[in-house]
Design a protein around this motif. Structure first.
Motif, PDB file in Angstrom:
ATOM      1  N   VAL A 187     -19.715  88.515  35.702  1.00  0.00           N
ATOM      2  CA  VAL A 187     -18.468  88.180  34.991  1.00  0.00           C
ATOM      3  C   VAL A 187     -17.689  89.457  34.660  1.00  0.00           C
ATOM      4  CG1 VAL A 187     -17.486  87.147  32.914  1.00  0.00           C
ATOM      5  CG2 VAL A 187     -19.490  86.103  34.007  1.00  0.00           C
ATOM      6  N   PRO A 188     -16.406  89.534  35.053  1.00  0.00           N
ATOM      7  CA  PRO A 188     -15.597  90.725  34.731  1.00  0.00           C
ATOM      8  C   PRO A 188     -15.115  90.694  33.280  1.00  0.00           C
ATOM      9  CG  PRO A 188     -14.284  89.153  35.955  1.00  0.00           C
ATOM     10  CD  PRO A 188     -15.666  88.564  35.883  1.00  0.00           C
ATOM     11  N   GLU A 189     -14.609  91.826  32.828  1.00  0.00           N
ATOM     12  CA  GLU A 189     -14.025  91.888  31.489  1.00  0.00           C
ATOM     13  C   GLU A 189     -12.580  91.405  31.564  1.00  0.00           C
ATOM     14  OE1 GLU A 189     -13.052  95.183  27.977  1.00  0.00           O
ATOM     15  OE2 GLU A 189     -14.343  95.707  29.676  1.00  0.00           O
ATOM     16  N   SER A 190     -12.215  90.486  30.690  1.00  0.00           N
ATOM     17  CA  SER A 190     -10.869  89.906  30.717  1.00  0.00           C
ATOM     18  C   SER A 190      -9.838  90.848  30.101  1.00  0.00           C
ATOM     19  CB  SER A 190     -10.839  88.580  29.954  1.00  0.00           C
ATOM     20  OG  SER A 190     -11.599  87.594  30.610  1.00  0.00           O
ATOM     21  N   GLY A 191      -8.603  90.715  30.579  1.00  0.00           N
ATOM     22  CA  GLY A 191      -7.486  91.399  29.947  1.00  0.00           C
ATOM     23  C   GLY A 191      -6.929  90.544  28.816  1.00  0.00           C
ATOM     24  N   ALA A 192      -5.667  90.758  28.482  1.00  0.00           N
ATOM     25  CA  ALA A 192      -5.037  90.012  27.390  1.00  0.00           C
ATOM     26  C   ALA A 192      -5.005  88.517  27.708  1.00  0.00           C
ATOM     27  CB  ALA A 192      -3.624  90.531  27.164  1.00  0.00           C
ATOM     28  N   ALA A 193      -5.304  87.710  26.693  1.00  0.00           N
ATOM     29  CA  ALA A 193      -5.344  86.256  26.879  1.00  0.00           C
ATOM     30  C   ALA A 193      -3.936  85.694  27.041  1.00  0.00           C
ATOM     31  CB  ALA A 193      -6.043  85.601  25.694  1.00  0.00           C
ATOM     32  N   ALA A 194      -3.861  84.515  27.652  1.00  0.00           N
ATOM     33  CA  ALA A 194      -2.577  83.857  27.886  1.00  0.00           C
ATOM     34  C   ALA A 194      -2.799  82.355  27.932  1.00  0.00           C
ATOM     35  CB  ALA A 194      -1.960  84.345  29.197  1.00  0.00           C
ATOM     36  N   ILE A 195      -1.701  81.606  27.989  1.00  0.00           N
ATOM     37  CA  ILE A 195      -1.791  80.168  28.241  1.00  0.00           C
ATOM     38  C   ILE A 195      -2.127  79.985  29.708  1.00  0.00           C
ATOM     39  CG2 ILE A 195      -0.563  77.966  28.229  1.00  0.00           C
ATOM     40  CD1 ILE A 195       1.332  79.259  26.118  1.00  0.00           C
ATOM     41  N   VAL A 196      -3.224  79.315  29.971  1.00  0.00           N
ATOM     42  CA  VAL A 196      -3.706  79.083  31.335  1.00  0.00           C
ATOM     43  C   VAL A 196      -3.431  77.633  31.711  1.00  0.00           C
ATOM     44  CG1 VAL A 196      -5.773  78.998  32.777  1.00  0.00           C
ATOM     45  CG2 VAL A 196      -5.487  80.847  31.117  1.00  0.00           C
ATOM     46  N   HIS A 197      -2.815  77.420  32.863  1.00  0.00           N
ATOM     47  CA  HIS A 197      -2.513  76.067  33.322  1.00  0.00           C
ATOM     48  C   HIS A 197      -3.774  75.332  33.734  1.00  0.00           C
ATOM     49  CE1 HIS A 197      -1.341  72.964  36.279  1.00  0.00           C
ATOM     50  NE2 HIS A 197      -0.231  72.852  35.578  1.00  0.00           N
ATOM     51  N   GLY A 198      -4.600  75.975  34.534  1.00  0.00           N
ATOM     52  CA  GLY A 198      -5.871  75.396  34.940  1.00  0.00           C
ATOM     53  C   GLY A 198      -5.885  74.727  36.301  1.00  0.00           C
ATOM     54  N   ASP A 199      -4.706  74.427  36.869  1.00  0.00           N
ATOM     55  CA  ASP A 199      -4.661  73.809  38.200  1.00  0.00           C
ATOM     56  C   ASP A 199      -3.313  74.112  38.851  1.00  0.00           C
ATOM     57  OD1 ASP A 199      -5.666  72.348  40.340  1.00  0.00           O
ATOM     58  OD2 ASP A 199      -4.928  70.431  39.580  1.00  0.00           O
ATOM     59  N   TYR A 200      -2.939  75.384  38.846  1.00  0.00           N
ATOM     60  CA  TYR A 200      -1.604  75.787  39.268  1.00  0.00           C
ATOM     61  C   TYR A 200      -1.513  75.877  40.781  1.00  0.00           C
ATOM     62  CZ  TYR A 200       2.916  78.124  38.972  1.00  0.00           C
ATOM     63  OH  TYR A 200       4.254  78.433  39.083  1.00  0.00           O
ATOM     64  N   ARG A 201      -0.557  75.138  41.351  1.00  0.00           N
ATOM     65  CA  ARG A 201      -0.339  75.124  42.804  1.00  0.00           C
ATOM     66  C   ARG A 201       1.030  74.544  43.091  1.00  0.00           C
ATOM     67  NH1 ARG A 201      -2.972  69.692  44.281  1.00  0.00           N
ATOM     68  NH2 ARG A 201      -3.956  69.039  42.342  1.00  0.00           N
ATOM     69  N   LEU A 202       1.468  74.647  44.333  1.00  0.00           N
ATOM     70  CA  LEU A 202       2.825  74.235  44.667  1.00  0.00           C
ATOM     71  C   LEU A 202       3.019  72.738  44.484  1.00  0.00           C
ATOM     72  CD1 LEU A 202       5.586  75.176  45.568  1.00  0.00           C
ATOM     73  CD2 LEU A 202       4.836  74.995  47.940  1.00  0.00           C
ATOM     74  N   ASP A 203       2.007  71.925  44.775  1.00  0.00           N
ATOM     75  CA  ASP A 203       2.208  70.493  44.619  1.00  0.00           C
ATOM     76  C   ASP A 203       1.923  69.999  43.205  1.00  0.00           C
ATOM     77  OD1 ASP A 203      -0.441  71.067  45.235  1.00  0.00           O
ATOM     78  OD2 ASP A 203      -0.811  69.164  46.213  1.00  0.00           O
TER      79      ASP A 203
END
Length: 339
Positions: free
Chosen positions: A196-212
């Motif tokens: 597991v890498p070290e995370s940078g600054a947290a953000a709002i994560v979509h969780g299923d981001y794609r064109l469709d």
């Protein structure tokens, strides 16, 4: 007049509910239809003949713990209303399962098309295709630049230990839907947990981001980002990693795959990564790990859908092929971690 209800949505009860919580909103009998294309939450187009809305509810049958949280989707869409991230306006959230048999929410209908196929992009030409793909990246960077506290989402997730929990969470989801032997998936799970890498600054994560999962209008603008059921606060590179999986050749093994990355003019993977790095200012040196996690996550999601299919609890077509895709995704994840 009798109106036929689409699977999972009682239009008469929906009408009565809206009359109670939004008097005067609905001006005539409701008709509706299931919008095909989703493999998780069910989405419906509903109209009274004058105005059109969209209704979202969980799938029928087997539902994994913590998944399909309607209130969560509703909250994040509401919070992003005044940001640079395009989202539909919300109408109502119903947490009373007696209305249609599940929690659901209603949002305004937004014009635009979810682009799933290369030929949809090809008809717009290579230059417009490139612009759409870059706008997709820019919208993702805009999402990741939103200050969660400033939009009332400071408590929307627990960023500390996010990546470790992601590996554990999807491992537990796998166990909850495990009904057959899947060679390599436990190795993929273990290798992710060990690196597991070290995370940078947290953000709002979509969780299923794609064109469709976005709508694009006839002027090539992104009019709305949809399908927020997996959104949270966490490491934003998980969104980028998953999007890259959707633009990989492995995804072409899926039934009715999105092959948009094959359209003439579509940017290369390296160009997309560089655009995100430029717009977001984030370190992408460990991106292969995030892509490996995305393969694992998608494999687990599809295994859950396969689990519902074999129980006869899915609505729609092509579910019989979902189970064949999971091993391909497992191999893709292991390959990325070995890169």
């Amino acid at each position: 007049m009798s109106v036929e209800n689409p699977p999972g949505l009682d239009l008469q009860r929906l009408h009565a509910y809206l009359d109670e919580v939004r008097p005067g909103l609905v001006t005539g009998p409701l008709t509706g239809e299931l919008i095909e294309g989703g493999r998780s939450n069910l989405t419906y187009s509903v109209t009274d003949g004058t105005t059109r809305w969209v209704v979202r509810r969980p799938p029928l049958g087997h539902v994994l713990p913590t998944a399909h949280d309607m209130a969560r989707e509703y909250r994040v869409i509401s919070a992003l209303a005044d940001t640079d991230v395009p989202v539909p306006a919300v109408v109502a959230l119903c947490e009373d399962t007696s209305v249609i048999g599940a929690r659901f929410y209603i949002m305004e209908f937004v014009p635009g098309t979810p682009l799933r196929r290369a030929d949809q992009l090809a008809s717009r030409g290579p230059h417009r295709t490139r612009d759409i793909a870059l706008r997709l990246i820019d919208t993702l960077a805009a999402l990741h630049s939103v200050d969660p506290a400033a939009v009332g989402l400071a408590d929307f997730g627990r960023p500390h230990g996010f990546l470790e929990r992601q590996v554990r969470r999807w491992g537990k989801q796998l166990d909850a839907s495990r009904s057959r032997d899947l060679p390599g998936i436990d190795e993929l799970r273990a290798r992710l947990a060990d690196t597991v890498p070290e995370s940078g600054a947290a953000a709002i994560v979509h969780g299923d981001y794609r064109l469709d999962n976005v709508l694009v209008d006839t002027d090539d603008r992104i009019t709305a980002v949809l399908d927020w059921e997996m959104s949270t606060l966490g490491d934003p590179l998980t969104d980028l990693g998953l999007m890259l999986v959707y633009f990989s050749d492995e995804i072409l093994a899926t039934p009715g795959p999105s092959d948009v990355h094959r359209a003439p003019g579509f940017p290369t993977t390296d160009e997309l990564i560089a655009r995100y790095a430029e717009r977001s200012g984030r370190d992408i040196s460990r991106l292969d790990w995030y892509t490996g996690l995305a393969f694992f996550k998608l494999a687990v999601i599809l295994e859950g859908i396969h689990y519902r299919y074999v129980q006869g609890k899915t609505v729609g077509s092509n579910f019989e092929y979902i189970g064949q895709v999971v091993p391909v995704l497992v191999e893709g994840g292991l390959a990325r971690l070995s890169a």
